[in-house]
Design a protein around this motif. Structure first.
Motif, PDB file in Angstrom:
ATOM      1  N   SER A 136       0.835  -1.198   0.000  1.00 35.54           N
ATOM      2  CA  SER A 136       0.000   0.000   0.000  1.00 35.54           C
ATOM      3  C   SER A 136       0.867   1.245   0.000  1.00 35.54           C
ATOM      4  O   SER A 136       1.983   1.241   0.550  1.00 35.54           O
ATOM      5  N   TRP A 137       0.359   2.299  -0.632  1.00 35.75           N
ATOM      6  CA  TRP A 137       1.001   3.608  -0.579  1.00 35.75           C
ATOM      7  C   TRP A 137       0.416   4.375   0.601  1.00 35.75           C
ATOM      8  O   TRP A 137      -0.798   4.497   0.733  1.00 35.75           O
ATOM      9  N   LEU A 138       1.294   4.899   1.438  1.00 39.33           N
ATOM     10  CA  LEU A 138       0.852   5.679   2.586  1.00 39.33           C
ATOM     11  C   LEU A 138       0.804   7.170   2.261  1.00 39.33           C
ATOM     12  O   LEU A 138       0.306   7.963   3.056  1.00 39.33           O
ATOM     13  N   LYS A 139       1.343   7.520   1.103  1.00 42.87           N
ATOM     14  CA  LYS A 139       1.321   8.899   0.620  1.00 42.87           C
ATOM     15  C   LYS A 139       0.779   8.919  -0.803  1.00 42.87           C
ATOM     16  O   LYS A 139       0.954   7.954  -1.561  1.00 42.87           O
ATOM     17  N   ASN A 140       0.143  10.027  -1.173  1.00 47.95           N
ATOM     18  CA  ASN A 140      -0.406  10.182  -2.511  1.00 47.95           C
ATOM     19  C   ASN A 140       0.331  11.277  -3.267  1.00 47.95           C
ATOM     20  O   ASN A 140       1.109  12.054  -2.680  1.00 47.95           O
ATOM     21  N   VAL A 141       0.080  11.352  -4.574  1.00 53.75           N
ATOM     22  CA  VAL A 141       0.682  12.408  -5.386  1.00 53.75           C
ATOM     23  C   VAL A 141       0.234  13.766  -4.837  1.00 53.75           C
ATOM     24  O   VAL A 141      -0.949  13.992  -4.562  1.00 53.75           O
ATOM     25  N   GLY A 142       1.211  14.651  -4.676  1.00 50.97           N
ATOM     26  CA  GLY A 142       0.916  15.978  -4.129  1.00 50.97           C
ATOM     27  C   GLY A 142       1.190  16.105  -2.647  1.00 50.97           C
ATOM     28  O   GLY A 142       1.270  17.225  -2.113  1.00 50.97           O
ATOM     29  N   ASP A 143       1.348  14.972  -1.949  1.00 45.57           N
ATOM     30  CA  ASP A 143       1.638  15.011  -0.512  1.00 45.57           C
ATOM     31  C   ASP A 143       3.095  15.400  -0.275  1.00 45.57           C
ATOM     32  O   ASP A 143       3.997  14.992  -1.025  1.00 45.57           O
ATOM     33  N   THR A 144       3.321  16.157   0.762  1.00 40.20           N
ATOM     34  CA  THR A 144       4.694  16.479   1.153  1.00 40.20           C
ATOM     35  C   THR A 144       5.211  15.403   2.096  1.00 40.20           C
ATOM     36  O   THR A 144       4.455  14.810   2.867  1.00 40.20           O
ATOM     37  N   VAL A 145       6.495  15.139   2.006  1.00 43.63           N
ATOM     38  CA  VAL A 145       7.114  14.120   2.851  1.00 43.63           C
ATOM     39  C   VAL A 145       8.397  14.672   3.449  1.00 43.63           C
ATOM     40  O   VAL A 145       9.040  15.574   2.877  1.00 43.63           O
TER      41      VAL A 145
END
Length: 439
Positions: free
Chosen positions: A22-31
């Motif tokens: 699973s991805w815990l972050k999506n496109v556009g999210d800051t990390v």
């Protein structure tokens, strides 16, 4: 801003690919640097992949459940200025030696990385459609160690993201489990020394159907059983004329009196329970070099689901129930199975299984043992035909209701004498059915 490629890291010398959970972050999210971006799994490790830098996710190149080779780019991050130096450090950490990787995994808490080795055995990396989630290697390892059946794993409610089953879910289930089974040694399927022949098909003419998750698990369970137990099958033919005539005579009265349909299944379960009482070494499981003799007689009955898949609800303590009790139990389990309403304590924990292949018109069958049991009985179709019978006047030809029984057994612990004697006892119970039995 600079473009940074996030690659699938190396997780050991023998690991060449991993599955995205699973991805815990999506496109556009800051990390932020070292913040977890996604979860991945292999046959040997279940881990979380962190961000190599501060920045913003601009692209995700793979979807959950896709398999990605080590070194492939899986995401693109727009890194903040000054964060590039950290990327080199991250890439170095992704190429640790096998020993260094193991030491790092051992030092991390389970919340960051679950590194449990183990063979998948009877379990596939995905659960059935009942629980549409990934089954991690850690959960698989626990399930195999505790001897959980496919049906039991399906019944566990996951509390993770998207219903994913966590270690805590499995441990809670084991704590409340009413019918624990002995653990068994893990059988490793030998690696084939040949390549499977190619399958040719005509695109646009032939049709490809993906196995659903439950069918995949059943397939793995069957392969596991054949690799674990040396199967032997014995056959007998029985005359069930008295049984058939009695049921035909009383089934309407039985329904009116008790409000329950009288099928052949409770009668078969009753006969099996009586035979097990006489031959208890059929009611066992194998744990290494130990034989676990079960006191309870829990008879599983292979039942078809609306999807066409099979499940094995269990008639518990079958030897303690009379025919009415068995009929009620069998009908309730069959109805629940057809309506996908079986409860967790109604599946798993069987010590012997029957499969009524006659329901589908089969004359006889060679069933595969339902692990961790050591025997399974198949009951063929009941057919009328002329037979030579002995009477007071001598041999005569008469129309009789005949049926084949076949017993597949684990030759590690069940020899021909025991298997044949048990099968004959079941047959004798059916043939000697009292035509004047009260309901």
């Amino acid at each position: 801003m600079s473009r940074v490629e996030l690659k699938m890291p190396k997780m050991g010398e023998s690991i060449s690919e991993a599955t995205i959970l699973s991805w815990l972050k999506n496109v556009g999210d800051t990390v932020e640097e070292d913040e977890t971006i996604l979860e991945v799994a292999t046959d040997k490790v279940d881990s979380e992949i962190p961000s190599p830098c501060n920045g913003t996710i601009t692209e995700l190149l793979f979807q959950p459940n896709e398999v990605v080779e080590v070194g492939q780019v899986i995401a693109i991050i727009s890194a903040e200025l000054g964060a590039i130096s950290n990327v080199d450090k991250s890439e170095k950490s992704q190429n640790l030696s096998s020993d260094e990787q193991k030491r790092d995994q051992a030092s991390l808490p389970l919340g960051e990385m679950s590194a449990k080795s183990g063979q998948r055995g009877q379990f596939k990396s995905e659960l059935s459609s009942v629980n549409d989630v990934f089954l991690s290697p850690l959960v698989i390892s626990i399930a195999q160690k505790e001897n959980l059946t496919i049906e039991e794993v399906q019944s566990i409610a996951g509390t993770g993201d998207g219903g994913r089953i966590r270690k805590s879910d499995v441990m809670l289930y084991l704590k409340n489990r009413k019918y624990p089974l002995p653990s068994r040694p893990q059988a490793i399927a030998p690696k084939p020394s040949y390549n499977a022949p190619p399958i040719s098909y005509i695109e646009g003419k032939d049709r490809i159907v993906e196995m659903d998750r439950m069918r995949t698990m059943i397939a793995d369970h069957m392969v596991y059983s054949k690799h674990t137990s040396p199967h032997v099958t014995s056959y007998i033919e029985v005359d069930v004329t008295n049984l058939v005539n009695w049921r035909s005579k009383v089934k309407h009265e039985f329904l009116e009196k008790h409000g329950e349909k009288l099928t052949f299944t409770p009668i078969f379960v009753e006969a099996v329970a009586k035979a097990i009482q006489e031959y208890p070494m059929i009611n066992v499981s194998v744990d290494g070099k130990k034989i676990i003799v079960h006191k309870d007689i829990n008879v599983g009955m292979a039942t078809a689901l609306p999807s066409g898949n099979l499940i094995v609800p269990v008639v518990r303590n079958a030897d303690e129930k009379n025919l009415l009790g068995l009929a009620k139990n069998v009908n309730q389990l069959a109805n629940s199975a057809r309506n996908n309403a079986l409860k967790p304590d109604e599946i798993g924990g069987s010590t012997f299984t029957i499969s009524n292949v006659g329901t589908f018109g089969s004359l006889m069958g060679t069933p595969i043992i339902n692990q961790p049991e050591v025997a399974i009985l198949a009951l063929g179709i009941i057919k009328k035909r002329p037979e030579v019978i002995k009477t007071d006047k001598g041999d005569e030809i008469a129309i009789r209701s005949m049926m084949y029984l076949s017993l597949s057994f684990d030759h590690r612990v069940v020899d021909g004498f025991l298997g044949g004697s048990f099968l004959r006892k079941v047959g004798d119970e059916l043939e000697a059915f009292d035509i004047n039995r009260e309901i």
